[in-house]
Design a protein around this motif. Structure first.
Motif, short mmCIF file in Angstrom:
data_model
loop_
_atom_site.label_atom_id
_atom_site.label_comp_id
_atom_site.label_asym_id
_atom_site.label_seq_id
_atom_site.Cartn_x
_atom_site.Cartn_y
_atom_site.Cartn_z
N VAL A 204 -4.13 4.35 66.58
CA VAL A 204 -4.44 4.23 65.15
C VAL A 204 -4.02 5.50 64.42
O VAL A 204 -3.66 5.46 63.25
CB VAL A 204 -5.96 3.98 64.95
N PHE A 205 -4.04 6.63 65.13
CA PHE A 205 -3.85 7.92 64.46
C PHE A 205 -2.40 8.42 64.49
O PHE A 205 -2.05 9.30 63.70
CB PHE A 205 -4.77 8.97 65.09
N LEU A 206 -1.58 7.90 65.40
CA LEU A 206 -0.19 8.36 65.46
C LEU A 206 0.56 8.09 64.15
O LEU A 206 1.26 8.98 63.66
CB LEU A 206 0.54 7.71 66.63
N PRO A 207 0.44 6.90 63.54
CA PRO A 207 1.13 6.69 62.25
C PRO A 207 0.68 7.67 61.17
O PRO A 207 1.49 8.14 60.36
CB PRO A 207 0.75 5.25 61.88
N THR A 208 -0.62 7.98 61.15
CA THR A 208 -1.15 8.94 60.16
C THR A 208 -0.52 10.31 60.35
O THR A 208 -0.10 10.95 59.37
CB THR A 208 -2.69 9.07 60.32
N MET A 209 -0.44 10.74 61.63
CA MET A 209 0.15 12.06 61.90
C MET A 209 1.65 12.06 61.58
O MET A 209 2.18 13.03 61.04
CB MET A 209 -0.08 12.44 63.36
N GLU A 210 2.33 10.96 61.92
CA GLU A 210 3.77 10.87 61.63
C GLU A 210 4.04 10.90 60.13
O GLU A 210 4.96 11.56 59.66
CB GLU A 210 4.35 9.61 62.26
N GLU A 211 3.19 10.18 59.41
CA GLU A 211 3.32 10.16 57.94
C GLU A 211 3.10 11.56 57.37
O GLU A 211 3.87 12.05 56.53
CB GLU A 211 2.31 9.18 57.35
N GLY A 212 2.04 12.22 57.83
CA GLY A 212 1.76 13.59 57.38
C GLY A 212 2.86 14.55 57.75
O GLY A 212 3.25 15.42 56.96
N ASN A 213 3.41 14.38 58.97
CA ASN A 213 4.50 15.24 59.43
C ASN A 213 5.76 15.03 58.60
O ASN A 213 6.48 15.99 58.27
CB ASN A 213 4.77 14.95 60.91
N ASN A 214 6.03 13.78 58.22
CA ASN A 214 7.20 13.50 57.38
C ASN A 214 7.05 14.10 55.99
O ASN A 214 8.01 14.63 55.41
CB ASN A 214 7.42 11.98 57.27
N VAL A 215 5.82 14.04 55.45
CA VAL A 215 5.56 14.66 54.14
C VAL A 215 5.78 16.17 54.23
O VAL A 215 6.37 16.77 53.32
CB VAL A 215 4.11 14.35 53.67
#
Length: 778
Positions: free
Chosen positions: A349-360
């Motif tokens: 559940v948390f990998l997409p959140t971290m990937e999104e934050g990392n892309n930002v």
């Protein structure tokens, strides 16, 4: 450290996170069957995420840029959640709550201390005013009802008058005897000096011999001091003794603490300015760019009308509000792209959140020039970009209403057809009917006419909501287990260390209760059981969870609820009140002390009047009603789990943690820390290693009790003349009973009968047979 330094740490941490996310995405594609390799992979990811978590927590606490903090907070919650997911994976793989990473730590060149799970400071920082207000209300209720005085009262044993007079006489005679002895000593010394003076005056003094004697004594004394100093320096150099002023707070640390407090003030000021800027910049954009945005949207939609008319010969149907209105027309995503994105998304559940934050981070902050923003205040351009999108969404709703009407008029004028709007209306009506049909029954609120404040007050007055002791998780002292992996390799299950227990409390109790995002999305832990002998710190851990998260503490122990809210209706009302207040004022901890009594196999005759099993049938129902957004944790503590009915016991408690008696390394640290915390001074005369060895089987409670008994005010003041020695503490220990090895083994035997213990035993036997077969084949 300066803002630039924290920015540098953040950039380095983001780079480490970026490479870790890439590795995770690679491993998701591969399928592995070797459990040993899978555990090594999961453990490596876990350790690396813990390092990232430690850095991000520090950066989030100290960095002052408000927009950076929003992004860091999002990534920080994602990292916390991912750590809990990986922990859950390791538990399911190894079928044990305790894991050992000695070999991996050696490969990564990390110390065991770097595996400590930090408690994010924002858990308390962001709701400090709420916690202080609640504590004030609780203190006021306790003062009004007199419950706080009951806590402070201590029992004073009364004695007869004759005995009291006798005690005073003994003390007075002893005082007079000491004075008389002191006078006699002074008289004796005066007489001795007079005799010596008379003897020396009669003897012929040889000045050279006298000078040589003085030189001899002085040189011996001087050399002794010099040798002692050299020995001390050598011990400090070898790391055997701490350097001078080691325990004193240096001026640098004091200055750093001042800077930290000033940084917190700057954070608050920048946050206020940022919130104000969000409103003012949006208003300015609405005034300046709003008309242009509206005009552009209308032109785009009109162009779409004409294109559809030219291609199909008819005007299109306008998208409904539920579908997103005109925004769906200009979305760049195709159905294939959406399908690919869903397929790429990992089970986490948390990998997409971290990937999104990392892309930002990569798009916005990695190469951003901030030379103009030395104070690290908010960036107006970023706010404009964000608010333009928000403003466009708001204006689009207004434009959609206008363009819907415009499209209707066009259709009427060109096609002369009235059926289309009627169909649209029917669709809307049909949807609404469908929604109303899905509504379920609401749970009846037994206290609908009462306020939360009145319920809170009643629970405090009844002693069901209690004040948590102010203890931190770091106060639970212990040492690491350095041989866990080695012992498991030779099929010996090591007893967990105290710091292993502390880590589990942080993972299962504190992190989910402190963060709503983590609690809602991470593997849900609703209940926790701490089992271990008396004095190992189970209650302390419960209070530490409340202190670190600012949670309310409800006491539903069998002894505490005895005689309160009698009958079936009374019990239902009590549980309803506790649940309602716990939800409204979450996070909350429901503590059930001596929880084995709630699940007794057979209730002792002495306890039948207390009705200890009142909650047995109700607890599973309470757990079923707890949802992911309810930050409520049920914690049970027991020192006799074998008295409970195992099946129902294990159904209620999702996680069972054995709290062991301290091992040698933990006892060494405990003696040292507890003596120092109680005013003791550790010198070479006090052999801590000897104390740690002698006290095998004694718990933290025993050690604290002994230290407090020995270190009285009078003894603390006399330390400079008479240093502490181990014999003083050993004498006090002789009156106490230790926890014997047999008792600890009984806890391990009981745990082996639990569902997790059975699975672990079965896996170990299966694993050994498979290995044996594999060896024969080779």
């Amino acid at each position: 450290m300066s803002n630039a330094m924290y920015n540098k740490i953040w950039h380095q941490t983001q780079e480490a996170l970026n490479s870790l996310l890439d590795k995770e995405s690679e491993t998701m594609m591969e399928s592995q069957r070797n459990p040993g390799f899978i555990f090594q992979m999961l453990a490596t990811f876990y350790i690396k995420y813990v390092q990232i978590f430690r850095n991000l927590e520090n950066v989030y606490d100290q960095i002052v840029h408000p927009q950076k903090r929003l992004l860091i907070r999002k990534i920080l919650d994602g990292v916390m959640g991912r750590i809990l997911e990986l922990k859950n994976e390791m538990v399911e793989l190894e079928l044990t709550e305790f894991h050992y990473f000695d070999d991996i730590l050696q490969d990564l060149k990390l110390a065991p201390q770097q595996l400590d799970i930090p408690i994010p400071k924002y858990f308390l920082k962001e709701k400090l005013e709420v916690i202080k207000g609640r504590e004030k209300i609780l203190a006021q209720i306790l003062a009004d009802t007199g419950l706080d005085m009951a806590e402070k009262k201590y029992s004073v044993k009364s004695i007869p008058l004759e005995e009291a007079v006798k005690l005073i006489q003994i003390a007075e005679r002893a005082r007079q005897g000491r004075l008389r002895a002191m006078f006699m000593k002074q008289i004796f010394l005066q007489e001795y000096r007079a005799k010596q003076a008379k003897f020396l005056s009669e003897k012929v003094v040889d000045l050279e011999a006298a000078a040589l004697q003085i030189q001899k004594v002085w040189r011996g004394f001087h050399q002794h001091k010099k040798t002692e100093k050299l020995r001390q320096e050598e011990m400090i150099f070898l790391g055997m003794n701490p350097p001078p002023l080691f325990n004193e707070v240096s001026a640098t640390i004091i200055q750093a603490e001042k800077v930290t407090s000033l940084r917190n003030e700057v954070q608050m000021k920048h946050e206020e300015k940022y919130r104000e800027a969000l409103v003012t910049i949006k208003d300015d954009l609405k005034l300046i760019e709003g008309p242009d945005i509206k005009e552009n949207l209308q032109d785009q939609i009109r162009h779409w009308f004409i294109e559809c008319r030219n291609l199909t010969g008819t005007f299109p149907d306008y998208p409904h509000v539920e579908e997103g209105g005109s925004a769906i027309i200009f979305s760049n995503k195709t159905p294939q792209q959406e399908e690919d994105e869903g397929w790429k998304m990992s089970p986490s559940v948390f990998l997409p959140t971290m990937e999104e934050g990392n892309n930002v981070y990569k798009d916005m902050w990695r190469n951003r020039d901030e030379s103009w923003n030395f104070p690290q205040d908010h960036d107006p351009e970023l706010i404009k970009q964000e608010k333009r999108k928000e403003l466009e969404s708001e204006i689009r709703i207004q434009v959609d209403e206008l363009m819907r009407q415009e499209l209707k008029n066009l259709k009427l004028a060109v096609n002369r057809e009235k059926e289309q709007p009627v169909k649209a209306g029917k669709k809307k009506g049909g949807k609404k009917k469908g929604k109303t049909g899905k509504k379920g029954k609401k749970d009846t609120d037994l206290t609908a006419d009462r306020t939360i404040e009145s319920l809170y007050k009643e629970l405090v007055e009844e002693g069901l909501l209690i004040r948590a002791l102010n203890v931190n998780l770091s106060d639970y002292i212990g040492e690491y287990s350095y041989l866990g992996t080695t012992l498991r390799r030779v099929s010996i299950e090591p007893m967990p260390s105290l710091l292993d227990v502390r880590q589990l409390i942080a993972l299962y109790g504190i992190l989910p209760l402190g963060s709503a995002t983590v609690h809602e999305n991470a593997p849900l832990v609703k209940s926790l059981l701490l089992a271990g002998p008396s004095g190992v710190g189970k209650k302390m851990l419960v209070h530490a969870i409340c202190t670190e998260t600012g949670a309310n503490l409800f006491d539903l122990s069998a002894a505490n609820i005895a005689g309160k809210y009698p009958g079936k209706d009374g019990l239902q009302m009590m549980l309803h009140m506790v649940s309602k207040v716990a939800r409204q004022l979450q996070p909350s901890v429901v503590w059930i002390g001596d929880t084995e009594k709630t699940f007794y196999k057979k209730v002792p005759s002495a306890e039948r009047m207390m009705e200890p099993k009142r909650l047995k049938k109700q607890l599973p129902k309470i757990l079923r009603l707890l949802k992911p957004d309810d930050r409520i944790l049920i914690v049970g503590t027991t020192q006799r789990p074998f008295d409970a009915e195992l099946q129902s016991f294990c159904k209620v408690y999702q996680k069972i943690i054995l709290v062991p008696r301290p091992d040698y390394a933990s006892r060494f640290v405990l003696w040292k820390q507890i003596i120092q915390r109680n005013g003791g001074i550790i010198t070479n005369a006090l052999n801590i290693s000897c104390l740690a060895k002698v006290t095998d089987g004694f718990t933290q409670g025993h050690i604290v009790q002994v230290v407090k008994g020995v270190l009285t005010d009078r003894r603390i003041h006399r330390q400079n003349y008479k240093p502490l020695v181990a014999a003083e503490f050993v004498a006090a220990l002789t009156r106490m009973s230790p926890v014997y090895q047999e008792e600890e083994e009984s806890f391990k035997d009981w745990y082996a009968k639990t569902p997790m213990g059975k699975k672990r035993a079965l896996a170990l036997t299966g694993g050994t047979t498979e290995k044996g077969k594999g060896e024969k084949k080779e």
